[in-house]
Design a protein around this motif. Sequence first.
Motif, PDB file in Angstrom:
ATOM      1  N   ASN A   4       0.849  -1.196   0.000  1.00 24.37           N
ATOM      2  CA  ASN A   4       0.000   0.000   0.000  1.00 24.37           C
ATOM      3  C   ASN A   4       0.889   1.252   0.000  1.00 24.37           C
ATOM      4  N   GLY A   5       0.886   1.974  -1.106  1.00 26.26           N
ATOM      5  CA  GLY A   5       1.731   3.158  -1.231  1.00 26.26           C
ATOM      6  C   GLY A   5       1.444   4.198  -0.158  1.00 26.26           C
ATOM      7  N   ALA A   6       0.172   4.321   0.233  1.00 25.44           N
ATOM      8  CA  ALA A   6      -0.195   5.311   1.252  1.00 25.44           C
ATOM      9  C   ALA A   6       0.453   4.957   2.593  1.00 25.44           C
ATOM     10  N   TYR A   7       0.568   3.691   2.867  1.00 22.80           N
ATOM     11  CA  TYR A   7       1.221   3.247   4.110  1.00 22.80           C
ATOM     12  C   TYR A   7       2.728   3.450   4.011  1.00 22.80           C
ATOM     13  N   GLU A   8       3.286   3.185   2.831  1.00 24.89           N
ATOM     14  CA  GLU A   8       4.740   3.250   2.669  1.00 24.89           C
ATOM     15  C   GLU A   8       5.295   4.657   2.833  1.00 24.89           C
ATOM     16  N   HIS A   9       4.508   5.647   2.445  1.00 29.36           N
ATOM     17  CA  HIS A   9       5.089   6.985   2.543  1.00 29.36           C
ATOM     18  C   HIS A   9       4.391   7.876   3.548  1.00 29.36           C
ATOM     19  N   GLY A  10       3.276   7.455   4.101  1.00 30.28           N
ATOM     20  CA  GLY A  10       2.561   8.375   4.956  1.00 30.28           C
ATOM     21  C   GLY A  10       2.201   7.792   6.304  1.00 30.28           C
ATOM     22  N   TRP A  11       1.296   6.841   6.298  1.00 27.09           N
ATOM     23  CA  TRP A  11       0.777   6.321   7.561  1.00 27.09           C
ATOM     24  C   TRP A  11       1.872   5.687   8.409  1.00 27.09           C
ATOM     25  N   ARG A  12       2.789   4.998   7.735  1.00 28.87           N
ATOM     26  CA  ARG A  12       3.841   4.333   8.498  1.00 28.87           C
ATOM     27  C   ARG A  12       4.663   5.368   9.252  1.00 28.87           C
ATOM     28  N   CYS A  13       4.943   6.469   8.586  1.00 28.65           N
ATOM     29  CA  CYS A  13       5.714   7.544   9.200  1.00 28.65           C
ATOM     30  C   CYS A  13       4.983   8.120  10.410  1.00 28.65           C
ATOM     31  N   ARG A  14       3.692   8.333  10.237  1.00 33.39           N
ATOM     32  CA  ARG A  14       2.935   9.007  11.289  1.00 33.39           C
ATOM     33  C   ARG A  14       2.660   8.110  12.490  1.00 33.39           C
ATOM     34  N   PHE A  15       2.323   6.843  12.204  1.00 31.58           N
ATOM     35  CA  PHE A  15       1.851   5.990  13.291  1.00 31.58           C
ATOM     36  C   PHE A  15       2.913   5.052  13.854  1.00 31.58           C
ATOM     37  N   MET A  16       3.915   4.726  13.049  1.00 30.22           N
ATOM     38  CA  MET A  16       4.859   3.697  13.492  1.00 30.22           C
ATOM     39  C   MET A  16       6.182   4.296  13.990  1.00 30.22           C
ATOM     40  N   LEU A  17       6.382   5.600  13.786  1.00 29.93           N
ATOM     41  CA  LEU A  17       7.602   6.274  14.219  1.00 29.93           C
ATOM     42  C   LEU A  17       8.853   5.614  13.645  1.00 29.93           C
ATOM     43  N   GLY A  18       8.710   5.025  12.486  1.00 25.69           N
ATOM     44  CA  GLY A  18       9.851   4.364  11.854  1.00 25.69           C
ATOM     45  C   GLY A  18      10.454   5.255  10.792  1.00 25.69           C
ATOM     46  N   LYS A  19      10.995   4.642   9.750  1.00 26.46           N
ATOM     47  CA  LYS A  19      11.553   5.420   8.646  1.00 26.46           C
ATOM     48  C   LYS A  19      10.441   6.240   8.012  1.00 26.46           C
ATOM     49  N   PRO A  20      10.739   7.443   7.555  1.00 23.87           N
ATOM     50  CA  PRO A  20       9.670   8.248   6.959  1.00 23.87           C
ATOM     51  C   PRO A  20       9.119   7.635   5.670  1.00 23.87           C
ATOM     52  N   HIS A  21       9.965   6.891   4.951  1.00 21.19           N
ATOM     53  CA  HIS A  21       9.496   6.295   3.700  1.00 21.19           C
ATOM     54  C   HIS A  21      10.090   4.901   3.561  1.00 21.19           C
ATOM     55  N   VAL A  22       9.341   4.016   2.966  1.00 21.60           N
ATOM     56  CA  VAL A  22       9.866   2.667   2.739  1.00 21.60           C
ATOM     57  C   VAL A  22       9.800   2.295   1.253  1.00 21.60           C
ATOM     58  N   PHE A  23       9.964   3.284   0.394  1.00 23.34           N
ATOM     59  CA  PHE A  23      10.046   2.979  -1.034  1.00 23.34           C
ATOM     60  C   PHE A  23      11.295   2.137  -1.266  1.00 23.34           C
ATOM     61  N   GLY A  24      11.219   1.198  -2.159  1.00 21.48           N
ATOM     62  CA  GLY A  24      12.365   0.315  -2.352  1.00 21.48           C
ATOM     63  C   GLY A  24      12.797   0.148  -3.794  1.00 21.48           C
ATOM     64  N   PRO A  25      13.113   1.271  -4.499  1.00 23.63           N
ATOM     65  CA  PRO A  25      13.610   1.081  -5.851  1.00 23.63           C
ATOM     66  C   PRO A  25      15.024   0.504  -5.841  1.00 23.63           C
ATOM     67  N   PRO A  26      15.484  -0.208  -6.859  1.00 19.98           N
ATOM     68  CA  PRO A  26      14.754  -0.448  -8.104  1.00 19.98           C
ATOM     69  C   PRO A  26      13.847  -1.669  -8.052  1.00 19.98           C
ATOM     70  N   TRP A  27      13.708  -2.287  -6.859  1.00 22.38           N
ATOM     71  CA  TRP A  27      12.843  -3.481  -6.790  1.00 22.38           C
ATOM     72  C   TRP A  27      11.386  -3.067  -6.943  1.00 22.38           C
ATOM     73  N   HIS A  28      10.967  -2.104  -6.152  1.00 17.62           N
ATOM     74  CA  HIS A  28       9.590  -1.624  -6.287  1.00 17.62           C
ATOM     75  C   HIS A  28       9.597  -0.351  -7.137  1.00 17.62           C
ATOM     76  N   LEU A  29       8.782  -0.360  -8.184  1.00 19.86           N
ATOM     77  CA  LEU A  29       8.729   0.772  -9.118  1.00 19.86           C
ATOM     78  C   LEU A  29       7.377   1.469  -9.101  1.00 19.86           C
ATOM     79  N   ASN A  30       6.337   0.762  -8.612  1.00 17.36           N
ATOM     80  CA  ASN A  30       4.960   1.276  -8.656  1.00 17.36           C
ATOM     81  C   ASN A  30       4.373   1.229  -7.246  1.00 17.36           C
ATOM     82  N   TYR A  31       3.786   2.348  -6.776  1.00 12.97           N
ATOM     83  CA  TYR A  31       3.284   2.443  -5.405  1.00 12.97           C
ATOM     84  C   TYR A  31       1.799   2.766  -5.456  1.00 12.97           C
ATOM     85  N   PHE A  32       1.002   1.728  -5.326  1.00 15.15           N
ATOM     86  CA  PHE A  32      -0.449   1.884  -5.495  1.00 15.15           C
ATOM     87  C   PHE A  32      -1.130   2.273  -4.189  1.00 15.15           C
TER      88      PHE A  32
END
Length: 304
Positions: free
Chosen positions: A188-216
């Motif tokens: 879930n792209g919304a979790y990877e860049h937003g909710w995870r940051c706000r609620f989990m206090l972890g890394k602000p973003h978990v995008f993983g290029p070049p493995w992940h290219l599309n964030y739905f």
Amino acid sequence: MHQIPVNCYVCGSSNDREFLQLVRRANDGSGGNYRVAQCRDCGFLFINPRPTPDGLTELYAKHIAYFRDDYEPLSREMPVLTRVLGDIRQFVSAGSILEVGCGRGELLEIARQAGFQVFGCDLQPSPSLDPRIPVHLGDLESSALPPHSFDCIVMRNTLEHLFDPRKELQMCGRLLKPGGFLYLKVPNGAYEHGWRCRFMLGKPHVFGPPWHLNYFTQHTLSRLLIQNGFEVADWLIESPTPDPNLVRNAFQQTAVAAFRAARFLTRGAMFPKPLLTTIARKLPVPHVADQDSSFAMHTASGKS
Ligand SMILES: [Zn+2]
């Protein structure tokens, strides 16, 4: 790694903005600068420019560990897969199933034992694969499977990796029988860049290029499906593979129970789940205006 520009795969727009620049430091061929773009017209997040299809094929061939048999131990994965098949059977009670990215083939084996005809497709062979399961080694495009062959196609943890997710959905549409179903799971792209940051206090973003290219997100995935001849039949919550760490496992299982309760109470409203899982029905009449002309030319040559 050589990268090329692309248009938005959800709406086709060439109008995007830079959402984030990421630097991946690695000496294994995957390192480099990656630009996460956001489409100004539909909001889709994607790597643009992105590695070429040939570059990606080479990269995955080098990183065989991505397909290793101990990636998720079978003993922990089986209860999850049994539930996945149970969810599929709510929509497809019998017939044929194709799994794209079938790995060790355990989901297909469960389906085979339940009476389905099964077929797999994967880039790499797995020594654990049951020889009774026919598998095409290569991508879906090179499989030469005849149109209208399957009642269900399963694609879990795959669409986010692909150079052209739109083309992949069009191929799935061709391979499904009228009224067939597509089971799809992506991060879930919304979790990877937003909710995870706000609620989990972890890394602000978990995008993983070049493995992940599309964030739905739920919105962009729905739109991509609709534009390629599908309608969402249901959103599902797939159980995570049990974690051997008891504390992490308890947290994950509690979170899933909370997501399910929230879904029930809100009748399916959005909530910060890490994964998007959906089952989509192939519509009887494709949206002709949205068909990709290069794909049409390709299939006219009888290659797919
Ligand atoms: Zn767009």
